[in-house]
Design an enzyme around this catalytic site. Structure first.
Site, PDB file in Angstrom:
ATOM      1  N   ARG A  60       0.844  -1.212   0.000  1.00  0.00           N
ATOM      2  CA  ARG A  60       0.000   0.000   0.000  1.00  0.00           C
ATOM      3  C   ARG A  60       0.871   1.250   0.000  1.00  0.00           C
ATOM      4  O   ARG A  60       0.564   2.259  -0.624  1.00  0.00           O
ATOM      5  CB  ARG A  60      -0.938  -0.001   1.204  1.00  0.00           C
ATOM      6  CG  ARG A  60      -2.073  -0.999   1.109  1.00  0.00           C
ATOM      7  CD  ARG A  60      -3.001  -0.877   2.290  1.00  0.00           C
ATOM      8  NE  ARG A  60      -3.679   0.419   2.309  1.00  0.00           N
ATOM      9  CZ  ARG A  60      -4.309   0.896   3.398  1.00  0.00           C
ATOM     10  NH1 ARG A  60      -4.328   0.203   4.522  1.00  0.00           N
ATOM     11  NH2 ARG A  60      -4.916   2.061   3.362  1.00  0.00           N
ATOM     12  N   ASP A  93      -2.646   7.908   3.287  1.00  0.00           N
ATOM     13  CA  ASP A  93      -1.735   8.403   2.250  1.00  0.00           C
ATOM     14  C   ASP A  93      -1.390   9.866   2.572  1.00  0.00           C
ATOM     15  O   ASP A  93      -2.002  10.476   3.456  1.00  0.00           O
ATOM     16  CB  ASP A  93      -2.386   8.288   0.849  1.00  0.00           C
ATOM     17  CG  ASP A  93      -3.669   9.118   0.717  1.00  0.00           C
ATOM     18  OD1 ASP A  93      -4.742   8.539   0.457  1.00  0.00           O
ATOM     19  OD2 ASP A  93      -3.588  10.351   0.884  1.00  0.00           O
ATOM     20  N   HIS A 108      -6.181   7.959  11.422  1.00  0.00           N
ATOM     21  CA  HIS A 108      -5.846   6.527  11.370  1.00  0.00           C
ATOM     22  C   HIS A 108      -4.384   6.275  11.059  1.00  0.00           C
ATOM     23  O   HIS A 108      -4.021   5.168  10.675  1.00  0.00           O
ATOM     24  CB  HIS A 108      -6.746   5.822  10.349  1.00  0.00           C
ATOM     25  CG  HIS A 108      -8.197   5.850  10.750  1.00  0.00           C
ATOM     26  ND1 HIS A 108      -9.220   5.671   9.846  1.00  0.00           N
ATOM     27  CD2 HIS A 108      -8.799   6.078  11.944  1.00  0.00           C
ATOM     28  CE1 HIS A 108     -10.384   5.744  10.465  1.00  0.00           C
ATOM     29  NE2 HIS A 108     -10.155   6.013  11.750  1.00  0.00           N
ATOM     30  N   GLY A 174     -15.749  11.692   0.441  1.00  0.00           N
ATOM     31  CA  GLY A 174     -15.176  10.379   0.142  1.00  0.00           C
ATOM     32  C   GLY A 174     -15.106   9.417   1.299  1.00  0.00           C
ATOM     33  O   GLY A 174     -14.162   8.626   1.414  1.00  0.00           O
TER      34      GLY A 174
HETATM   35  N1  APR Z   1     -15.302  10.570  -5.186  1.00  0.00           N
HETATM   36  C1  APR Z   1     -16.001  10.752  -4.044  1.00  0.00           C
HETATM   37  N2  APR Z   1     -16.396   9.745  -3.238  1.00  0.00           N
HETATM   38  C2  APR Z   1     -16.044   8.493  -3.620  1.00  0.00           C
HETATM   39  C3  APR Z   1     -15.320   8.212  -4.789  1.00  0.00           C
HETATM   40  C4  APR Z   1     -14.935   9.322  -5.582  1.00  0.00           C
HETATM   41  N3  APR Z   1     -14.228   9.161  -6.719  1.00  0.00           N
HETATM   42  N4  APR Z   1     -15.143   6.863  -4.867  1.00  0.00           N
HETATM   43  C5  APR Z   1     -15.738   6.336  -3.783  1.00  0.00           C
HETATM   44  N5  APR Z   1     -16.298   7.306  -3.044  1.00  0.00           N
HETATM   45  C6  APR Z   1     -17.015   7.199  -1.774  1.00  0.00           C
HETATM   46  C7  APR Z   1     -17.939   6.009  -1.661  1.00  0.00           C
HETATM   47  O1  APR Z   1     -19.249   6.373  -2.126  1.00  0.00           O
HETATM   48  C8  APR Z   1     -17.920   5.750  -0.153  1.00  0.00           C
HETATM   49  O2  APR Z   1     -18.925   6.539   0.465  1.00  0.00           O
HETATM   50  O3  APR Z   1     -16.032   7.044  -0.769  1.00  0.00           O
HETATM   51  C9  APR Z   1     -16.538   6.244   0.295  1.00  0.00           C
HETATM   52  C10 APR Z   1     -15.550   5.137   0.573  1.00  0.00           C
HETATM   53  O4  APR Z   1     -15.983   4.482   1.741  1.00  0.00           O
HETATM   54  P1  APR Z   1     -15.029   3.380   2.405  1.00  0.00           P
HETATM   55  O5  APR Z   1     -14.518   2.476   1.342  1.00  0.00           O
HETATM   56  O6  APR Z   1     -15.781   2.804   3.563  1.00  0.00           O
HETATM   57  O7  APR Z   1     -13.771   4.205   2.929  1.00  0.00           O
HETATM   58  P2  APR Z   1     -13.652   5.084   4.240  1.00  0.00           P
HETATM   59  O8  APR Z   1     -14.984   5.686   4.607  1.00  0.00           O
HETATM   60  O9  APR Z   1     -12.522   6.018   4.051  1.00  0.00           O
HETATM   61  O10 APR Z   1     -13.235   3.991   5.363  1.00  0.00           O
HETATM   62  C11 APR Z   1     -13.034   4.489   6.678  1.00  0.00           C
HETATM   63  O11 APR Z   1     -12.269   2.300   7.353  1.00  0.00           O
HETATM   64  O12 APR Z   1     -10.977   0.451   6.933  1.00  0.00           O
HETATM   65  C12 APR Z   1     -11.050   1.604   7.649  1.00  0.00           C
HETATM   66  O13 APR Z   1      -9.216   2.791   8.453  1.00  0.00           O
HETATM   67  C13 APR Z   1      -9.916   2.507   7.286  1.00  0.00           C
HETATM   68  O14 APR Z   1      -9.900   4.906   7.166  1.00  0.00           O
HETATM   69  C14 APR Z   1     -10.599   3.740   6.747  1.00  0.00           C
HETATM   70  C15 APR Z   1     -11.973   3.672   7.360  1.00  0.00           C
END
Ligand code: APR
Length: 232
Positions: A60, A93, A108, A174
């Site tokens: 990663r 990142d 995190h 996001g």
């Molecule tokens: N632009 C905007 N939003 C986006 C895009 C994009 N190009 N692509 C995906 N998304 C949105 C999705 O709709 C979703 O709501 O980003 C979100 C991603 O959600 P997750 O995959 O759950 O990621 P995240 O919320 O950052 O996870 C939180 O979980 O695993 C742990 O520590 C890890 O920090 C992470 C935490």
């Protein structure tokens, strides 16, 4: 609590880095759709097979080091020219920093940092370098990724809550808002703050937040332009 109309707080998640080529977690091809976080992002997994965990984060880290900030990261950095901006990110990142944002709170942890495994938690910037078994911290303990794993304390949560409460504007970008305590930050926004959330989809839009459905690069630069034009 008095509101600060010149202060903008951003809460970002993996979705803001998706258009930089980094995977999210819970989307169709997200990391946790194909891999088990219990094995790779938890103290139990680290105890059971540290070399597997190191390799997961080495991969990663290398990917993140090759990625570039996208127009959304860059637009948020431009906000700093006219607003007090605080970025609270769940991302590990360094794309916000590489886009020019200077006030970033990593809830995190950070891929480009390693730390020892003693309670002293001595940390070291490693950039894109891998961590191997046998790589030791100056206190003699095995180095590990400076990442907050599931079940570990989110030490920056208090700082993040304090930044939210007086922000005149809050933008969530996001994140699925499904991981706590980070997701609870939306509740700390001032009732009178301007609040918006940008995502491809959300199970539930936080109360009082305007949903900007779509990608970060479609919505964030346009929103930033409006905000910059509002200030003489
Ligand atoms: N632009 C905007 N939003 C986006 C895009 C994009 N190009 N692509 C995906 N998304 C949105 C999705 O709709 C979703 O709501 O980003 C979100 C991603 O959600 P997750 O995959 O759950 O990621 P995240 O919320 O950052 O996870 C939180 O979980 O695993 C742990 O520590 C890890 O920090 C992470 C935490």
């Amino acid at each position: 609590m008095k509101i600060n109309s010149n202060k903008i707080v951003i809460l970002s998640g993996s979705g803001i880095s998706a258009e930089s080529g980094l995977p999210t977690f819970r989307d169709a091809n997200g990391l946790w759709r194909n891999l088990d976080w219990r094995q790779l992002a938890s103290p139990e997994g680290w105890r059971a097979h540290p070399e597997l965990v190191l390799e997961f984060y080495n991969e990663r880290r290398a990917l993140a080091a090759q990625a570039l900030p996208n127009a959304a990261h860059r637009a948020l950095a431009e906000l700093q020219s006219k607003y007090e901006v605080v970025i609270i990110t769940q991302n590990v990142d360094d794309l916000h920093e590489r886009a020019g944002s200077t006030n970033v709170i990593h809830l995190h942890g950070e891929l480009m940092w390693a730390r020892g495994t003693s309670p002293r938690r001595l940390r070291r910037h490693i950039g894109a370098a891998p961590i191997r078994m046998g790589d030791l911290c100056e206190d003699g303990t095995q180095l590990r990724p400076d990442i907050v794993w599931f079940g570990e304390a989110v030490e920056a949560m208090g700082l993040a809550e304090g930044e939210m409460v007086d922000a005149g504007k809050v933008l969530v970008v996001g994140t699925s808002l499904t991981v706590y305590p980070a997701a609870s930050l939306t509740l700390y926004a001032h009732a009178d703050a301007e609040k918006a959330v940008c995502a491809l989809e959300l199970d539930e839009v936080p109360s009082g937040y305007t949903m900007l459905q779509g990608t970060a690069t479609a919505h964030v630069p346009a929103l930033v332009k409006r905000l910059l034009d509002e200030v003489a």
